[in-house]
Write a protein that holds these residues in place. Sequence first.
Motif, mmCIF file in Angstrom:
data_model
loop_
_atom_site.group_PDB
_atom_site.id
_atom_site.type_symbol
_atom_site.label_atom_id
_atom_site.label_comp_id
_atom_site.label_asym_id
_atom_site.label_seq_id
_atom_site.Cartn_x
_atom_site.Cartn_y
_atom_site.Cartn_z
ATOM 1 N N PRO A 31 0.818 -1.202 0.000
ATOM 2 C CA PRO A 31 0.000 0.000 0.000
ATOM 3 C C PRO A 31 0.858 1.260 0.000
ATOM 4 C CG PRO A 31 0.146 -0.840 2.231
ATOM 5 C CD PRO A 31 0.929 -1.780 1.348
ATOM 6 N N ASN A 32 0.367 2.333 -0.631
ATOM 7 C CA ASN A 32 1.052 3.626 -0.614
ATOM 8 C C ASN A 32 0.021 4.696 -0.955
ATOM 9 O OD1 ASN A 32 2.617 5.916 -0.984
ATOM 10 N ND2 ASN A 32 4.324 4.771 -1.863
ATOM 11 N N GLU A 33 -0.787 5.040 0.035
ATOM 12 C CA GLU A 33 -1.882 5.991 -0.178
ATOM 13 C C GLU A 33 -1.393 7.367 -0.611
ATOM 14 O OE1 GLU A 33 -4.756 6.106 2.986
ATOM 15 O OE2 GLU A 33 -4.582 3.936 3.280
ATOM 16 N N ALA A 34 -0.265 7.822 -0.053
ATOM 17 C CA ALA A 34 0.237 9.152 -0.406
ATOM 18 C C ALA A 34 0.602 9.211 -1.888
ATOM 19 C CB ALA A 34 1.435 9.521 0.461
ATOM 20 N N SER A 35 1.276 8.188 -2.399
ATOM 21 C CA SER A 35 1.651 8.176 -3.811
ATOM 22 C C SER A 35 0.415 8.046 -4.696
ATOM 23 C CB SER A 35 2.639 7.044 -4.084
ATOM 24 O OG SER A 35 3.091 7.107 -5.416
ATOM 25 N N THR A 36 -0.526 7.230 -4.285
ATOM 26 C CA THR A 36 -1.760 7.091 -5.059
ATOM 27 C C THR A 36 -2.470 8.437 -5.166
ATOM 28 O OG1 THR A 36 -2.009 4.772 -4.443
ATOM 29 C CG2 THR A 36 -4.007 5.929 -5.158
ATOM 30 N N HIS A 68 -0.572 10.814 -7.587
ATOM 31 C CA HIS A 68 -0.758 10.474 -8.993
ATOM 32 C C HIS A 68 -2.169 10.803 -9.466
ATOM 33 C CE1 HIS A 68 3.081 8.492 -8.359
ATOM 34 N NE2 HIS A 68 3.225 8.627 -9.670
ATOM 35 N N GLU A 69 -3.165 10.520 -8.655
ATOM 36 C CA GLU A 69 -4.538 10.850 -9.048
ATOM 37 C C GLU A 69 -4.722 12.360 -9.174
ATOM 38 O OE1 GLU A 69 -6.820 8.698 -6.123
ATOM 39 O OE2 GLU A 69 -6.787 6.867 -7.352
ATOM 40 N N ARG A 70 -4.070 13.128 -8.309
ATOM 41 C CA ARG A 70 -4.147 14.595 -8.382
ATOM 42 C C ARG A 70 -3.595 15.105 -9.713
ATOM 43 N NH1 ARG A 70 -2.714 15.464 -3.487
ATOM 44 N NH2 ARG A 70 -0.484 15.589 -3.751
ATOM 45 N N PHE A 71 -2.643 14.373 -10.301
ATOM 46 C CA PHE A 71 -2.056 14.777 -11.580
ATOM 47 C C PHE A 71 -2.698 14.082 -12.773
ATOM 48 C CE2 PHE A 71 1.001 16.796 -8.931
ATOM 49 C CZ PHE A 71 1.386 17.889 -9.681
ATOM 50 N N GLY A 72 -3.882 13.528 -12.575
ATOM 51 C CA GLY A 72 -4.638 12.990 -13.702
ATOM 52 C C GLY A 72 -4.322 11.554 -14.074
ATOM 53 N N PHE A 73 -3.592 10.849 -13.247
ATOM 54 C CA PHE A 73 -3.347 9.429 -13.498
ATOM 55 C C PHE A 73 -4.595 8.637 -13.126
ATOM 56 C CE2 PHE A 73 1.005 10.829 -13.329
ATOM 57 C CZ PHE A 73 1.735 9.910 -14.072
ATOM 58 N N ASP A 111 2.325 -6.221 -4.097
ATOM 59 C CA ASP A 111 1.563 -5.886 -5.297
ATOM 60 C C ASP A 111 2.041 -4.534 -5.819
ATOM 61 O OD1 ASP A 111 0.018 -8.108 -4.647
ATOM 62 O OD2 ASP A 111 -1.736 -6.933 -4.024
ATOM 63 N N VAL A 112 1.880 -4.325 -7.118
ATOM 64 C CA VAL A 112 2.150 -3.023 -7.719
ATOM 65 C C VAL A 112 0.917 -2.616 -8.529
ATOM 66 C CG1 VAL A 112 3.562 -1.699 -9.347
ATOM 67 C CG2 VAL A 112 4.648 -3.361 -7.818
ATOM 68 N N ALA A 113 0.345 -1.486 -8.143
ATOM 69 C CA ALA A 113 -0.788 -0.917 -8.883
ATOM 70 C C ALA A 113 -0.234 -0.016 -9.975
ATOM 71 C CB ALA A 113 -1.697 -0.126 -7.950
ATOM 72 N N TRP A 114 -0.789 -0.121 -11.167
ATOM 73 C CA TRP A 114 -0.329 0.669 -12.312
ATOM 74 C C TRP A 114 -1.349 1.743 -12.656
ATOM 75 C CZ3 TRP A 114 4.350 0.966 -14.341
ATOM 76 C CH2 TRP A 114 5.268 0.001 -13.949
ATOM 77 N N TYR A 115 -0.812 2.919 -12.951
ATOM 78 C CA TYR A 115 -1.591 4.095 -13.290
ATOM 79 C C TYR A 115 -1.069 4.667 -14.591
ATOM 80 C CZ TYR A 115 -3.579 3.942 -8.631
ATOM 81 O OH TYR A 115 -4.252 3.548 -7.510
ATOM 82 N N GLU A 116 -1.961 5.330 -15.346
ATOM 83 C CA GLU A 116 -1.547 5.990 -16.582
ATOM 84 C C GLU A 116 -2.160 7.368 -16.666
ATOM 85 O OE1 GLU A 116 -2.860 3.850 -20.054
ATOM 86 O OE2 GLU A 116 -4.963 4.128 -19.563
ATOM 87 N N ARG A 117 -1.486 8.206 -17.457
ATOM 88 C CA ARG A 117 -1.916 9.594 -17.638
ATOM 89 C C ARG A 117 -1.646 9.994 -19.086
ATOM 90 N NH1 ARG A 117 0.431 14.849 -17.820
ATOM 91 N NH2 ARG A 117 -0.584 16.354 -16.466
#
Length: 172
Positions: free
Chosen positions: A133-138, A141-146, A164-170
Amino acid sequence: MASERPEVQVRLGNEGDLAALTEIYNHYVRETPITFDTVAFTPEERRPWLLSHPEDGPYRLMVAAAPDSQEILGYATSSPYRAKPAYATSVETTVYVAPHAGRRGVGTLLYRALFEALAGQDLHRAYAGIAQPNEASTRLHERFGFGYVGTYREVGRKFGRYWDVAWYERPL
């Protein structure tokens, strides 16, 4: 390139930053699952990484520094997503903040500067993998449109357990 916050300046990284950048990264190597490297680096071992981020183009290194002491508070990079030619318009982005500099907006300043520097480059997407888990990083990233793409389950083993590794895209 200066930030709007007088207590932190964001600029391009350079060879003079290598020792401080290595120290920040090694904290995450030794103490956290945020990176899947498991052995700390010397600055000389990290030099090729630093040199792979020139002052222009799609692969950038931005650093945040305290204006009075020039102490490095963190850094953000864009790096090749994968080595194959068809991936050339995609980058993987990441942010590392010195442990004592967290929760001061440093990551936000770094990502803002990084994405401004990438504007106009021949890039289509940015990707970020976040060890869980890494709520701060999540949140960052969401704040920047990921947007969330999916999770690789138990993809890395560190500290005697699987992560686990969660993947995000922008879009860029």
